[in-house]
Design a protein around this motif. Structure first.
Motif, PDB file in Angstrom:
ATOM      1  N   GLY A 412       8.021   1.145  -3.864  1.00  0.00           N
ATOM      2  CA  GLY A 412       9.356   0.859  -4.374  1.00  0.00           C
ATOM      3  C   GLY A 412       9.527   1.088  -5.848  1.00  0.00           C
ATOM      4  N   ASP A 413       8.727   1.993  -6.422  1.00  0.00           N
ATOM      5  CA  ASP A 413       8.744   2.240  -7.861  1.00  0.00           C
ATOM      6  C   ASP A 413       9.331   3.592  -8.237  1.00  0.00           C
ATOM      7  OD1 ASP A 413       6.754   3.797  -6.791  1.00  0.00           O
ATOM      8  OD2 ASP A 413       5.126   2.997  -8.034  1.00  0.00           O
ATOM      9  N   GLY A 414      10.027   4.240  -7.305  1.00  0.00           N
ATOM     10  CA  GLY A 414      10.627   5.536  -7.585  1.00  0.00           C
ATOM     11  C   GLY A 414       9.703   6.719  -7.425  1.00  0.00           C
ATOM     12  N   LEU A 415       8.456   6.490  -6.963  1.00  0.00           N
ATOM     13  CA  LEU A 415       7.493   7.568  -6.796  1.00  0.00           C
ATOM     14  C   LEU A 415       7.343   7.939  -5.327  1.00  0.00           C
ATOM     15  CD1 LEU A 415       4.626   6.545  -9.258  1.00  0.00           C
ATOM     16  CD2 LEU A 415       6.490   8.171  -9.628  1.00  0.00           C
ATOM     17  N   ASN A 416       7.271   9.234  -5.081  1.00  0.00           N
ATOM     18  CA  ASN A 416       6.916   9.745  -3.765  1.00  0.00           C
ATOM     19  C   ASN A 416       5.400   9.782  -3.644  1.00  0.00           C
ATOM     20  OD1 ASN A 416       9.593  10.914  -2.526  1.00  0.00           O
ATOM     21  ND2 ASN A 416       9.587  11.508  -4.694  1.00  0.00           N
ATOM     22  N   ARG A 417       4.902   9.394  -2.483  1.00  0.00           N
ATOM     23  CA  ARG A 417       3.459   9.420  -2.218  1.00  0.00           C
ATOM     24  C   ARG A 417       3.203  10.317  -1.021  1.00  0.00           C
ATOM     25  NH1 ARG A 417       4.787   4.926  -4.857  1.00  0.00           N
ATOM     26  NH2 ARG A 417       3.311   4.174  -6.429  1.00  0.00           N
ATOM     27  N   PHE A 418       2.259  11.257  -1.180  1.00  0.00           N
ATOM     28  CA  PHE A 418       2.037  12.290  -0.170  1.00  0.00           C
ATOM     29  C   PHE A 418       0.646  12.868  -0.369  1.00  0.00           C
ATOM     30  CE2 PHE A 418       3.766  14.023  -3.993  1.00  0.00           C
ATOM     31  CZ  PHE A 418       3.314  15.314  -4.140  1.00  0.00           C
ATOM     32  N   MET A 419       0.246  13.802   0.498  1.00  0.00           N
ATOM     33  CA  MET A 419      -1.061  14.458   0.426  1.00  0.00           C
ATOM     34  C   MET A 419      -2.195  13.444   0.554  1.00  0.00           C
ATOM     35  SD  MET A 419      -1.305  17.689   0.451  1.00  0.00           S
ATOM     36  CE  MET A 419       0.333  18.013  -0.209  1.00  0.00           C
ATOM     37  N   GLY A 420      -2.071  12.517   1.524  1.00  0.00           N
ATOM     38  CA  GLY A 420      -3.024  11.426   1.659  1.00  0.00           C
ATOM     39  C   GLY A 420      -4.320  11.829   2.340  1.00  0.00           C
ATOM     40  N   SER A 421      -5.354  11.036   2.086  1.00  0.00           N
ATOM     41  CA  SER A 421      -6.635  11.150   2.787  1.00  0.00           C
ATOM     42  C   SER A 421      -7.240   9.757   2.844  1.00  0.00           C
ATOM     43  CB  SER A 421      -7.578  12.128   2.089  1.00  0.00           C
ATOM     44  OG  SER A 421      -8.754  12.333   2.855  1.00  0.00           O
ATOM     45  N   ILE A 422      -7.877   9.413   3.975  1.00  0.00           N
ATOM     46  CA  ILE A 422      -8.289   8.040   4.229  1.00  0.00           C
ATOM     47  C   ILE A 422      -9.718   8.006   4.749  1.00  0.00           C
ATOM     48  CG2 ILE A 422      -7.463   8.024   6.618  1.00  0.00           C
ATOM     49  CD1 ILE A 422      -6.421   5.153   6.110  1.00  0.00           C
ATOM     50  N   ALA A 423     -10.431   6.900   4.481  1.00  0.00           N
ATOM     51  CA  ALA A 423     -11.786   6.714   4.993  1.00  0.00           C
ATOM     52  C   ALA A 423     -12.085   5.224   5.067  1.00  0.00           C
ATOM     53  CB  ALA A 423     -12.817   7.436   4.121  1.00  0.00           C
ATOM     54  N   MET A 424     -13.185   4.889   5.780  1.00  0.00           N
ATOM     55  CA  MET A 424     -13.630   3.508   5.945  1.00  0.00           C
ATOM     56  C   MET A 424     -15.112   3.422   5.595  1.00  0.00           C
ATOM     57  SD  MET A 424     -13.708   1.149   9.430  1.00  0.00           S
ATOM     58  CE  MET A 424     -11.947   0.774   9.446  1.00  0.00           C
ATOM     59  N   ASP A 425     -15.517   2.369   4.862  1.00  0.00           N
ATOM     60  CA  ASP A 425     -16.922   2.183   4.534  1.00  0.00           C
ATOM     61  C   ASP A 425     -17.625   1.355   5.601  1.00  0.00           C
ATOM     62  OD1 ASP A 425     -16.456  -0.541   4.040  1.00  0.00           O
ATOM     63  OD2 ASP A 425     -16.322  -0.292   1.876  1.00  0.00           O
ATOM     64  N   GLN A 426     -18.919   1.067   5.392  1.00  0.00           N
ATOM     65  CA  GLN A 426     -19.714   0.417   6.427  1.00  0.00           C
ATOM     66  C   GLN A 426     -19.293  -1.017   6.709  1.00  0.00           C
ATOM     67  OE1 GLN A 426     -23.493  -1.334   5.865  1.00  0.00           O
ATOM     68  NE2 GLN A 426     -23.685  -0.671   3.747  1.00  0.00           N
ATOM     69  N   SER A 427     -18.550  -1.645   5.790  1.00  0.00           N
ATOM     70  CA  SER A 427     -18.089  -3.010   5.992  1.00  0.00           C
ATOM     71  C   SER A 427     -16.689  -3.085   6.582  1.00  0.00           C
ATOM     72  CB  SER A 427     -18.119  -3.776   4.660  1.00  0.00           C
ATOM     73  OG  SER A 427     -19.446  -3.940   4.210  1.00  0.00           O
ATOM     74  N   GLY A 428     -16.081  -1.941   6.829  1.00  0.00           N
ATOM     75  CA  GLY A 428     -14.726  -1.927   7.362  1.00  0.00           C
ATOM     76  C   GLY A 428     -13.640  -1.897   6.300  1.00  0.00           C
ATOM     77  N   ASP A 429     -14.015  -1.760   5.016  1.00  0.00           N
ATOM     78  CA  ASP A 429     -13.027  -1.564   3.955  1.00  0.00           C
ATOM     79  C   ASP A 429     -12.405  -0.178   4.109  1.00  0.00           C
ATOM     80  OD1 ASP A 429     -13.814  -4.040   2.591  1.00  0.00           O
ATOM     81  OD2 ASP A 429     -15.620  -2.927   2.028  1.00  0.00           O
TER      82      ASP A 429
END
Length: 523
Positions: A412-429
């Motif tokens: 909600g700060d006027g910025l567009n967010r795109f081109m994402g990439s995601i991952a999970m570590d061994q603890s589930g973070d």
């Protein structure tokens, strides 16, 4: 140099998806070209000075009357994404600051002024390897120091289509085999694989070329115990399985199995730890009720190859997960002029038609986990790009997948967010990285994390990995993707790469690589 090629057979399978029945056509073949490279360190720094014309992103629906837009260009302001307020409305653990940040490969050295960079990278216990268009390979120590000057991926080949460096590079570290796998496109209908003979990314490689029927635009790969899986935007959307066992031993007769006929890009899962899931590899895509029919959903598929008898290979829908309503594409199907930037009228492409790599798999406490992301409209900025992310779980290896949570990253700060990439570590973070840009803000590289006990659908306060100091003032091509990875040493440290500009210019982009760690992560 040895050359091999043979058709192995064809079959058909039926896939029943929510809202439609898709006829998936299967074909298979063997590698059309094989050779063994010289050690990469012998060509490091000997790059060819040339100007690349990176191929255009191919519209798979260009033959339709409205070029596939289906009303998405004229729909007006979409409704606010229903998960946008949730993403910033509840308290979550703070996102950790970077452990380190360093610059990766940049233009004009990379490709002589082309865009986009296709910044991509992965990490081993000793090195970080980054690839950019078209196609430069750079090897770094994990303190950010370059091990050697970058090299042209195509220079590993002595001749042929793969020596041309067409682009769309991808790099994966095969944790089980301790090998590097680097791919790019070739002209006509081919993909190129370089599989390292050892864990040394500057050593020699087994080199393969595969004919995959159509030009494999936007080719992506994932590492799995029984195959290297791939996907591409072709005359239809296709999924592939490449014979990993043969490619690791340098067997020239390695096979590829191809299934085609899907209605959105499929993204292969990438094994993110040392677990050994059995059966074929997973893929996901997402579908919109108005554009694709049915309901808004995530679809999970499994490709199970039989390389001994390829006609027995199968591709099946595992499950369709209804999700919160979303707006398909930010500015309309294949409308590249989309995301505003500061101090220029040039807008850049959000690539919101397709899933964003990677689709990460790991085992946490006996449960199998998959995390993925894609860009949606309906954010609070103008025009409203936001990143929808999700987590799927199969409890105790039961293969009964459930949607655990989903969220939409929009602050909600006027910025567009795109081109994402995601991952999970061994603890589930979970960590989500992305580009952020607006009419009053230069594009920057940002990320946010969450811990398993945070409220569902939420991420912690955003961190800036690299602040942009300028905008791209010529091409509208941005991205086309970024890459979040997990360090196999300890399986806690996230590594992320994306592009930025330090000053405004036509195409003099830079890339940054950063690492960060959730402090509570541990065995």
């Amino acid at each position: 140099m040895n050359v091999f090629g043979a058709a192995l057979g064809c079959a058909a399978a039926i896939l029943c998806a929510t809202g439609a029945a898709q006829a998936m056509q299967m074909t298979s073949s063997r590698a059309t070209h094989f050779e063994i490279s010289k050690p990469a360190r012998e060509i490091a720094g000997k790059t060819t000075a040339r100007t690349y014309a990176v191929h255009r992103r191919i519209n798979p629906l260009a033959g339709e009357q409205d070029h596939g837009a289906r009303g998405t260009w004229t729909r007006g302001k979409p409704p606010l994404d229903p998960l946008a307020s949730v993403s910033r409305g509840r308290a979550a653990a703070p996102t950790p600051p970077p452990d380190l940040v360093f610059d990766g490969t940049a233009n004009p050295f990379a490709c002589g002024g082309c865009s986009p960079p296709d910044a991509n990278g992965d990490v081993s216990k000793k090195e970080y390897v980054q690839v950019v268009n078209a196609t430069q390979v750079a090897v770094f120590k994990k303190n950010g120091d370059a091990v050697a000057p970058p090299f042209d991926l195509g220079a590993l080949w002595s001749s042929g289509d793969c020596a041309a460096d067409v682009g769309d590079p991808d790099v994966m570290y095969d944790t089980h085999a301790k090998r590097w796998v680097i791919t790019q496109l070739a002209n006509a209908n081919a993909v190129c694989f370089a599989v390292s003979q050892t864990s040394d990314p500057l050593g020699a490689y087994y080199l393969y070329e595969f004919n995959v029927v159509d030009f494999p635009d936007y080719f992506k790969i994932g590492v799995w115990p029984d195959a290297y899986y791939g996907s591409a935007n072709q005359s239809t959307y296709a999924a592939f399985a490449f014979n990993r066992a043969k490619m690791l031993t340098g067997d020239p007769s390695a096979e590829v199995v191809r299934f085609s006929g899907e209605t959105n890009l499929l993204l292969p899962a990438d094994l993110n730890d040392r677990s050994k899931p059995k059966g074929g590899g997973y893929f996901f895509t997402f579908k919109d009720d108005q554009f694709h029919g049915g309901v808004d959903r995530i679809e999970l598929f499994r490709l199970t190859p039989d390389f001994a008898n390829t006609a027995n290979s199968t591709f099946e829908l595992v499950k369709a997960f209804p999700i919160a309503p979303f707006t398909y594409t930010v500015c309309g199907f294949f409308n590249f002029d989309c995301i505003p930037q500061k101090d220029t009228t040039v807008k850049v492409d959000a690539v919101s038609e397709w899933p964003m790599q990677r689709f990460n798999f790991r085992t946490v406490g006996g449960d199998e986990e998959l995390v993925g992301a894609f860009t949606v409209g309906g954010g609070t900025a103008d025009p409203g790009a936001a990143v929808r992310w999700f987590e799927l779980r199969s409890t105790n290896g039961g293969r009964k997948w459930k949607l655990i949570q989903e969220g939409t990253q929009d602050l909600g700060d006027g910025l567009n967010r795109f081109m994402g990439s995601i991952a999970m570590d061994q603890s589930g973070d979970i960590a989500l990285g992305y580009s952020a840009s607006g009419a009053d803000a230069y594009p920057s590289i940002r990320y946010a994390t969450r811990r398993p006990d945070d409220p569902l659908g939420t991420l912690g306060a955003e961190q800036i990995l690299k602040a942009g100091g300028g905008s791209q003032t010529s091409s509208d091509r941005w991205g086309d993707y970024s890459a979040m990875a997990i360090d196999p040493k300890g399986e806690c440290q996230f590594w992320y790469t994306n592009e930025y500009y330090d000053v405004s210019s036509g195409s003099d982009w830079k890339t940054a690589v950063g690492a960060f760690t959730e402090p509570t992560c541990g065995p």
